[in-house]
Motif scaffolding. Structure first.
Motif, PDB file in Angstrom:
ATOM      1  N   ARG A  59       0.829  -1.202   0.000  1.00  0.00           N
ATOM      2  CA  ARG A  59       0.000   0.000   0.000  1.00  0.00           C
ATOM      3  C   ARG A  59       0.863   1.250   0.000  1.00  0.00           C
ATOM      4  NH1 ARG A  59      -3.315   0.711   4.609  1.00  0.00           N
ATOM      5  NH2 ARG A  59      -1.655  -0.167   5.863  1.00  0.00           N
ATOM      6  N   ARG A 247      -8.963  11.490  -2.705  1.00  0.00           N
ATOM      7  CA  ARG A 247      -9.146  12.747  -1.977  1.00  0.00           C
ATOM      8  C   ARG A 247      -9.076  12.509  -0.467  1.00  0.00           C
ATOM      9  NH1 ARG A 247     -14.038  15.378  -0.296  1.00  0.00           N
ATOM     10  NH2 ARG A 247     -14.930  13.333  -0.546  1.00  0.00           N
ATOM     11  N   GLU A 248      -9.642  11.382  -0.038  1.00  0.00           N
ATOM     12  CA  GLU A 248      -9.700  11.110   1.397  1.00  0.00           C
ATOM     13  C   GLU A 248      -8.346  10.722   1.967  1.00  0.00           C
ATOM     14  OE1 GLU A 248     -12.816   8.353   2.134  1.00  0.00           O
ATOM     15  OE2 GLU A 248     -14.367   9.722   1.437  1.00  0.00           O
ATOM     16  N   THR A 249      -7.439  10.298   1.097  1.00  0.00           N
ATOM     17  CA  THR A 249      -6.122   9.898   1.602  1.00  0.00           C
ATOM     18  C   THR A 249      -5.034  10.789   1.006  1.00  0.00           C
ATOM     19  OG1 THR A 249      -5.931   8.292  -0.181  1.00  0.00           O
ATOM     20  CG2 THR A 249      -6.806   7.480   1.891  1.00  0.00           C
ATOM     21  N   SER A 251      -3.387  13.351   1.919  1.00  0.00           N
ATOM     22  CA  SER A 251      -2.212  13.731   2.712  1.00  0.00           C
ATOM     23  C   SER A 251      -1.183  12.599   2.752  1.00  0.00           C
ATOM     24  CB  SER A 251      -2.625  14.111   4.135  1.00  0.00           C
ATOM     25  OG  SER A 251      -3.306  13.039   4.731  1.00  0.00           O
ATOM     26  N   ARG A 252      -1.604  11.359   2.522  1.00  0.00           N
ATOM     27  CA  ARG A 252      -0.678  10.232   2.621  1.00  0.00           C
ATOM     28  C   ARG A 252      -0.332   9.630   1.270  1.00  0.00           C
ATOM     29  NH1 ARG A 252      -3.352   6.368   6.711  1.00  0.00           N
ATOM     30  NH2 ARG A 252      -1.263   5.738   7.316  1.00  0.00           N
TER      31      ARG A 252
ATOM     32  N   GLN B 235     -14.388  14.804   4.795  1.00  0.00           N
ATOM     33  CA  GLN B 235     -13.231  15.692   4.595  1.00  0.00           C
ATOM     34  C   GLN B 235     -13.636  17.144   4.808  1.00  0.00           C
ATOM     35  OE1 GLN B 235     -10.001  14.672   4.116  1.00  0.00           O
ATOM     36  NE2 GLN B 235      -9.560  16.839   4.443  1.00  0.00           N
ATOM     37  N   ASN B 255      -8.704   7.646   7.867  1.00  0.00           N
ATOM     38  CA  ASN B 255      -7.783   8.506   7.109  1.00  0.00           C
ATOM     39  C   ASN B 255      -7.859   9.951   7.577  1.00  0.00           C
ATOM     40  OD1 ASN B 255      -6.498   6.705   5.268  1.00  0.00           O
ATOM     41  ND2 ASN B 255      -8.474   6.470   4.262  1.00  0.00           N
ATOM     42  N   GLN B 256      -9.071  10.407   7.856  1.00  0.00           N
ATOM     43  CA  GLN B 256      -9.235  11.776   8.339  1.00  0.00           C
ATOM     44  C   GLN B 256      -8.687  11.894   9.756  1.00  0.00           C
ATOM     45  OE1 GLN B 256     -11.453  10.525   6.203  1.00  0.00           O
ATOM     46  NE2 GLN B 256     -11.093  12.092   4.668  1.00  0.00           N
ATOM     47  N   ILE B 258      -6.203  10.203  11.091  1.00  0.00           N
ATOM     48  CA  ILE B 258      -4.738  10.240  11.026  1.00  0.00           C
ATOM     49  C   ILE B 258      -4.271  11.628  10.574  1.00  0.00           C
ATOM     50  CG2 ILE B 258      -2.768   9.330   9.716  1.00  0.00           C
ATOM     51  CD1 ILE B 258      -4.188   6.579   9.928  1.00  0.00           C
ATOM     52  N   GLN B 259      -5.009  12.215   9.664  1.00  0.00           N
ATOM     53  CA  GLN B 259      -4.677  13.555   9.166  1.00  0.00           C
ATOM     54  C   GLN B 259      -4.681  14.570  10.317  1.00  0.00           C
ATOM     55  OE1 GLN B 259      -7.451  14.772   6.147  1.00  0.00           O
ATOM     56  NE2 GLN B 259      -6.699  16.871   6.106  1.00  0.00           N
ATOM     57  N   LEU B 311      -7.602  -1.296   6.465  1.00  0.00           N
ATOM     58  CA  LEU B 311      -8.654  -0.308   6.687  1.00  0.00           C
ATOM     59  C   LEU B 311      -8.534   0.431   8.014  1.00  0.00           C
ATOM     60  CD1 LEU B 311     -11.583  -2.524   5.420  1.00  0.00           C
ATOM     61  CD2 LEU B 311     -10.435  -0.703   4.171  1.00  0.00           C
ATOM     62  N   GLU B 313      -5.435   0.412   9.917  1.00  0.00           N
ATOM     63  CA  GLU B 313      -4.019   0.514  10.292  1.00  0.00           C
ATOM     64  C   GLU B 313      -3.701  -0.388  11.481  1.00  0.00           C
ATOM     65  OE1 GLU B 313      -1.958   2.220   8.427  1.00  0.00           O
ATOM     66  OE2 GLU B 313      -3.523   3.080   7.172  1.00  0.00           O
TER      67      GLU B 313
END
Lengths: 289, 515
Positions: A59, A247-249, A251-252, B235, B255-256, B258-259, B311, B313
């Protein structure tokens, strides 16, 4: 037939003579090739999770030789997905635009030639339809009939047939009283002959430019609907859907967004440059809705 | 002239400083309490007896009170009922009601309102009755400050039932709760005893509340106002939090979350919960899941560890094939092991059960909390196990609103946190359960769930739940890949906010804003 081939070559020659039009043409050709050969060229299936020797999913791998555009949050090869997705983003708008152009041309020729109450009825009906913002109408139709590729084609046909009709009707109005059309009437030619053999060649410049523009808008609309998750379902490689997923990921895994978004932008720019070149060649200054 | 101005500069500066020093305390005083802005999805069903998702419950908890409250750690505390007693036989619950409580329209709260509310729940056959002995109770009001519930058989969870999400106390005679009306008082039907009063409501946009000055709990609420800003996109919620447009958001996808971990001025909230996604296969006659071998094949074809890694982590707790999660403590039996990932065995079972090498189904998935992502991974895993699925993602309002989730053959449904396992079992897994989406019917399970409901001894109850989990493991129509933590995020100027495991139950009464 020889005439058509000759004219086509002449158009291509003139397009090639203009640098921006040439760039547009090459971009469109490139994407058509990708759509045709993409699945063959793609190193991986669009839905396969790449795994290392231990079976672990790879990934968020940045772009590298093994994965030219990197892998996304699920470990899917972004390059392969972009190649696979080209077919969807070109075929759906292509089919839809073709249908809309055929329907719109036929209707535009008919109502422009005959005029009268049928012209009023269809024109006002289409005006009401055009008053609704395209995306809103698309959302209403898709939520009513359900999301699928065929639904998206239907939406584009509903949206663009009135526009093509309006453009062709307008061009027909100025041609129906010209001498060669009047002569055909006096010769007793059938209505179909007059419409398709006498008037249609006269509206062809407008039609070609309009078709190219509609194709460009259709690509963007298809991508927008994909971004909104309409008309596509996971794990589709639709570029709009890929942008939404990435879009949701972002930043990574920013590369998972860059490449499909870049592909959409490049294709739309290419089609627009081509349409602009055609407009100049045909000296078409009609209303571009 | 210039000299004159220059000589005045120090005095001017001093004047400005004095003015600033005077204003600063005033400003601080004004911001005490303040208005908390919460970014969340819009509620759809506002009826307190049936609006059951987080936004709906949060909306109703703001306007209304319940007799008892459940704290985030699962303990029961008094609220509108200031005391309660349970008879020795466990059949009679006597509750003493708080005095001096008023509805927002000024009417006094009394036992008549409690009678009205619980009779209404019975009439509507509300899901709230699940923990209230299925509605098999009688309620009486000996006086204005006392109510008595009489049960036909003991119910160990009756207090949790009284404190349930759907038991907001309405005013006696309310016909259209939470319905906006025409005229000068459009919000007259939003009439609770709660800590906040509604002043503006725009469906799909925002709801604005002010503190209820007559609230019965002294010193509460501490906030001057509360505003729910309805933002559907996760988001966009995160962006609104970062830019300070809202103070608190909840139910964030990983994901959000972690951001936001390294974001200045924001605290990420993480809670272990019993929230879980349920992959369920319809198991009634005529559906493919009626054959236990097919149900087992799905379990064998699901790699839970990989799902957790991709999904969540690896932050989630791997689930069994039942809804009893580790956050239930004593009731969770960690010795029941999950089915090992074995796609070859799954293929063999499918061939044995159907005579075909592969099966193909539509897979309906609710579009919430990353469940489409879960479906994407499952599709790949199941393909190895000879199961091909066509994913159909549905918006929440379509999936739940059209009752689609109760009808489809194969679905992925999100289940929020519940304070006790009994609630999941009664609602979704016993024969005829109101949300029995898999249409499963298992007599042994029904009997064990009923017995657990009557059993007040925790150790004995834990043993019953262990037996129940065993039935799920061998025969159940569901897969629970993992129990995910729930994430929320709050700006640091917010004080006293504790996100509940079911975020809709988050209590804002003691929350304050300040630096």
């Amino acid at each position: 037939m020889r005439m058509i081939v000759k004219q086509t070559f002449e158009v291509l020659r003139q397009l090639s003579a203009r640098p921006l039009s040439l760039i547009g043409m090459l971009i469109v050709l490139l994407f058509l090739l990708i759509a045709l050969l993409g699945p063959t060229l793609a190193p991986y299936p669009y839905d396969e999770f790449a795994r290392d020797a231990d079976g672990m999913v790879q990934r968020r791998v940045p772009p590298s030789l093994a994965f030219l555009f990197g892998t996304d949050q699920f470990g899917r090869d972004v390059f392969s997905r972009v190649l696979w997705g080209a077919r969807e983003i070109i075929v759906i708008p292509g089919i839809a635009t073709t249908i809309a152009v055929i329907l719109g041309t036929s209707l535009g020729l008919l109502i422009g030639y005959f005029g009268g109450w049928i012209d009023e009825l269809i024109s006002r009906g289409f005006d009401s339809l055009l008053a609704i913002p395209a995306l809103v109408l698309a959302l209403v139709v898709l939520t009513t009939i359900g999301s699928s590729g065929i639904s998206v084609i239907l939406v584009i046909v509903i949206l663009y047939t009135p526009i093509v009709t309006r453009v062709i009707r307008s061009a027909t109005l100025s041609l129906r009283t010209v001498g060669y059309v009047e002569a055909a009437k006096l010769r007793g030619e059938s209505t179909a002959f007059i419409l398709f053999r006498e008037i249609l060649p006269g509206v062809l410049p407008a039609l070609v430019v309009e078709a190219a523009l509609r194709f460009s808008y259709a690509i963007f609309l298809t991508a927008s609907l994909g971004f909104l998750g309409l008309g596509v379902q996971p794990p589709s490689p639709d570029w709009g859907y890929m942008v939404n997923e990435a879009r949701e990921t972002f930043s990574r895994t920013p590369w998972a967004l860059w490449f499909p978004a870049g592909a959409i932008a490049l294709l739309v720019i290419g089609v627009n440059l081509l349409a602009d070149g055609l407009r100049r060649i045909f000296r078409y200054e009609g209303s571009l809705i | 002239m210039f000299q004159s101005i220059a000589s005045r500069v120090p005095r001017l500066i001093a004047l400005v400083l004095i003015a600033m020093m005077t204003l600063i305390p005033l400003q601080a005083q004004e911001s005490t309490g303040g208005t908390l802005l919460v970014g969340m999805n819009a509620p759809v069903n506002l009826d307190p007896a049936s609006g059951s998702n987080d936004p709906e419950v949060l909306f109703n908890n703001t306007l209304y009170d319940t007799l008892l409250d459940v704290l985030p750690d699962g303990t029961i505390v008094e609220n509108l009922a200031t005391a309660y007693t349970i008879s020795e036989d466990g059949l009679t619950y006597t509750l003493t009601l708080a005095e001096g409580v008023m509805f927002h329209d000024g009417a006094a709260f009394s036992s008549a309102d409690v009678l009205f509310t619980f009779n209404r729940l019975q009439e509507l056959e509300s899901a709230a009755l699940g923990l209230l002995s299925g509605g098999n109770f009688e309620i009486a009001a000996p006086d204005a400050q006392t109510v008595v519930f009489t049960l036909t058989e003991p119910n160990a969870d009756f207090l949790y039932g009284l404190a349930g999400r759907l038991t907001s106390i309405l005013k006696d005679g309310t016909t259209e709760p939470n319905v906006v009306v025409e005229g000068d008082t459009p919000y007259q039907n939003f009439n609770g005893t709660g800590a906040f009063r509604l002043t503006d409501y725009r469906a799909g946009e925002r709801a604005v509340f002010i503190a209820n000055a007559d609230y019965f709990r002294e010193g509460e609420p501490k906030l001057a106002g509360l505003e729910f800003v309805f933002i559907e996109d996760a988001q966009a919620q995160v962006d609104a939090l970062i830019t300070g447009e809202v103070h608190f958001i909840f139910k964030l996808p990983i994901n959000q979350a972690i951001q936001l971990e390294a974001q200045d001025g924001i605290t990420l909230l993480e809670r272990a919960t019993n929230q879980h996604g349920v992959i369920r296969i319809r198991s009634d006659e005529g559906f493919i899941g009626a054959d236990p071998r097919i149900r087992q094949a799905f379990k064998l074809a699901t790699d839970r560890e990989e799902l957790n890694l991709i999904l969540q982590e690896g932050r989630a707790v791997i689930g069994n094939n039942d809804p009893i999660g580790p956050a239930f403590g004593l009731y969770y039996d960690a010795t029941i092991t999950t089915t090992d990932y074995d796609p070859a065995q799954a293929c063999a079972l499918i061939l044995e059960a159907t005579g075909q090498e592969r099966i193909s189904l539509d897979f309906y998935v609710v579009d919430a909390l990353g469940y489409p992502d879960m479906a994407t991974v499952l599709r790949q895993q199941w393909a190895e196990g000879c199961i091909d699925v066509n994913i159909l993602v549905r918006p929440e309002n379509v999936y739940y609103g059209n009752n689609e989730w109760m009808e489809v053959e194969l679905g992925l449904t999100g289940w929020g946190d519940r304070p006790i396992p009994q609630q999941y079992l009664i609602e979704a897994y016993i024969t005829g359960g109101i949300y029995n989406e898999s249409h499963w019917s298992n007599e042994a399970l029904d009997a064990l769930v009923a017995e657990a409901g009557r059993t007040t001894d925790p150790t004995a109850r834990a043993e019953l739940y262990r037996q129940i989990a065993q039935i799920f493991a061998t025969d159940g129509p569901i897969i629970v890949p993992y129990f995910a933590p729930i994430f929320g995020a709050v700006r640091n100027e917010v004080q006293g906010l504790e996100m509940a495991p079911f975020p809709g139950n988050t209590d804002f009464r003691n929350v304050m804003l300040g630096n």
